[in-house]
Design an enzyme around this catalytic site. Structure first.
Site, PDB file in Angstrom:
ATOM      1  NE  ARG A  39      24.109  53.436   3.627  1.00  9.20           N
ATOM      2  CZ  ARG A  39      24.793  52.856   4.446  1.00  9.20           C
ATOM      3  NH1 ARG A  39      25.022  53.324   5.612  1.00  9.20           N
ATOM      4  NH2 ARG A  39      25.376  51.497   4.126  1.00  9.20           N
ATOM      5  CE  LYS A 200      42.745  39.921   5.443  1.00 11.65           C
ATOM      6  NZ  LYS A 200      42.780  40.096   7.225  1.00 11.65           N
ATOM      7  N   GLY A 358      30.430  47.585   0.465  1.00 20.85           N
ATOM      8  CA  GLY A 358      31.439  48.286   0.480  1.00 20.85           C
ATOM      9  C   GLY A 358      32.223  48.944  -0.460  1.00 20.85           C
ATOM     10  N   GLY A 381      27.151  45.637   4.576  1.00 21.56           N
ATOM     11  CA  GLY A 381      26.922  44.235   5.098  1.00 21.56           C
ATOM     12  C   GLY A 381      25.734  43.353   4.797  1.00 21.56           C
TER      13      GLY A 381
HETATM   14  C1  3PG Z   1      26.142  50.232   7.505  1.00 22.69           C
HETATM   15  O1  3PG Z   1      26.403  51.342   7.268  1.00 22.69           O
HETATM   16  O2  3PG Z   1      26.490  49.279   7.310  1.00 22.69           O
HETATM   17  C2  3PG Z   1      24.702  50.136   8.054  1.00 22.69           C
HETATM   18  O3  3PG Z   1      24.099  51.300   8.275  1.00 22.69           O
HETATM   19  C3  3PG Z   1      24.577  49.308   9.329  1.00 22.69           C
HETATM   20  O4  3PG Z   1      25.357  49.910  10.311  1.00 22.69           O
HETATM   21  P1  3PG Z   1      25.955  48.751  11.346  1.00 22.69           P
HETATM   22  O5  3PG Z   1      27.227  48.088  10.628  1.00 22.69           O
HETATM   23  O6  3PG Z   1      26.580  49.787  12.437  1.00 22.69           O
HETATM   24  O7  3PG Z   1      24.814  47.965  11.738  1.00 22.69           O
HETATM   25 MG    MG Z   2      28.059  47.708   8.296  1.00 18.42          MG
END
Ligand code: 3PG
Ligand code: MG
Length: 413
Positions: A39, A200, A358, A381
């Protein structure tokens, strides 16, 4: 024309303009050191470009989940050196992301200089998208740039609120994400395949529900395939399986039939009696031959070949989630094989391949093919929410503000 503005829509010379740049510096740490700097590297093009154009670059980011408290282990001060080393320029630290101290610090900065402001989540108002906090952040800058697609699913003060208060633009990494995602699902070359894996179904029901209506082929692997097999009446032994989701799984089959999406499940699988590295008795079997004391840990070799044949007929691929328990050998075989096929098709020019979310990046890195995909998203996410067809607040605010931001830009910049 793009639905959002980019750095190309700013005047070339930004000398002395204070640009607030929302980046996602939320990197994993180990023993005080950055464990994966992906990142940080992703943020460099935007930072370097703005600095080269003479802007005063003020980096806003969250780091961990400090819940509105100051925590030394979640201070963005820890990221000053790693970022400075990667970008090869000095980076300074400002001890707050808003307020008089921050304002004073910013006034001492010169053209082209770069600072990381303290963790936005040290303020409770960040996650509440508190207007007062957004206003105080906006007071530090003349222009707002959002380069943090991976945080764009959060409607927070630094990702959403502040964009209402300044002329707002997508940074280079955000721009690349949005362009790749548009190519993959917005307006793709067909046929389109989606590969969805992971443990899942429950975490990805919305993803599957959205994709089944959009893509031509939906390839399901990972633990979630077991739930679909079980819903079809196939015995999955001791496998991870959400039997209670049989009805939802069948609804996805039905939607696939309605929309003309072919759903591909493995017809052979790799099973073992225990989940361990290279366990005794590991074997590939037809899905109908899984014993009561066995568990499915990967897609089988015949099914991987069939999935690969599907990809060969497609022009576009969206991939989220591994096909098996890829961190434990030999259950990485299917993920690695299919990823290599996708990478080869991409390199040949016959497939646009976009992956994210992920474990997916880790799985593609494990297969040594992440660099060969058309685009690999650094988002977790946010990528999933995009795959669900949801509007991401941090992106939507960039789109909506186009007209008014333009007006203000001409007045102010
Ligand atoms: C992540 O790592 O998924 C993003 O930086 C967002 O972080 P968060 O899930 O704590 O909002
Ligand atoms: Mg996250």
């Amino acid at each position: 024309m793009a639905r959002f503005k980019t750095l190309d829509d700013l005047p070339p010379d930004l000398a002395g303009k204070r640009v607030l740049v929302r980046v996602d510096l939320n990197v994993p740490m180990q023993d005080g050191a950055v464990r994966d700097d992906t990142r940080l590297r992703a943020a460099v093009p935007t930072i370097a470009e703005l600095s080269d154009r003479g802007a005063i670059v003020l980096l806003l980011s969250h780091f961990g989940r400090p819940d509105g408290r100051r925590r030394p282990d979640m201070s963005t001060a820890l990221l000053v050196r790693p970022l400075s080393e990667i970008i090869g320029r000095p980076v300074r630290f400002v001890e707050d992301c808003q307020g008089p101290d921050a304002e004073r610090a910013v006034t001492t900065m010169t053209e082209g200089s770069i600072a990381i402001l303290e963790n936005t989540r040290f303020h409770v108002g960040e996650e509440r998208n508190d207007p007062a906090l957004a206003e105080a952040m906006a007071a530090l800058g003349d222009i707002y740039v959002n380069d943090a697609f991976s945080s764009a699913h959060r409607a927070h003060a630094s990702t959403e609120g502040v964009a209402h208060r300044l002329p707002s633009f997508a940074g280079r990494a955000m721009q690349a994400e949005l362009e790749a995602l548009e190519k993959a699902l917005g307006n793709p070359d067909r046929p389109v395949a989606a590969v969805v894996g992971g443990a899942k179904v429950s975490t990805k029901l919305a993803v599957l529900g959205h994709l089944v209506a959009k893509v031509d082929h939906l390839i399901i692997g990972g633990g979630m395939a077991n739930t679909f097999l079980a819903a079809r009446g196939i015995g999955v032994g001791k496998s991870l399986c959400e039997h209670e989701l049989a009805r939802e799984a069948n609804a996805i089959f039905e939607r696939g039939e309605e929309s003309g999406c072919t759903i591909h499940l493995p017809y052979d699988v790799v099973v073992a009696k225990e989940f361990a590295a290279n366990p005794a008795g590991v074997r590939a079997v037809n899905v109908h031959d899984v014993a009561a004391d066995e568990m499915i840990l990967d897609v089988g070799p015949a099914a991987v070949e069939a999935f690969a044949d599907v990809l060969k007929t497609c022009r576009t691929l969206v991939w989220n989630g591994p096909l098996g328990a890829f961190e434990t050998p030999p259950f990485d075989a299917a993920t690695v094989a299919l990823a290599k096929t996708a990478a080869a098709l991409t390199m040949e020019g016959s497939l646009v391949s976009v992956a994210g979310g992920g474990d997916t990046v880790a799985a593609l890195n494990h297969a040594s093919v992440a660099g060969d995909f058309s685009f690999v998203s650094t988002a977790g996410g946010a990528f999933l929410e995009w795959m669900e067809g949801r509007t991401l607040p941090g992106v939507a605010v960039l789109e909506r503000r186009e007209a008014s931001a333009n007006k203000r830009l001409h007045q102010e910049v």
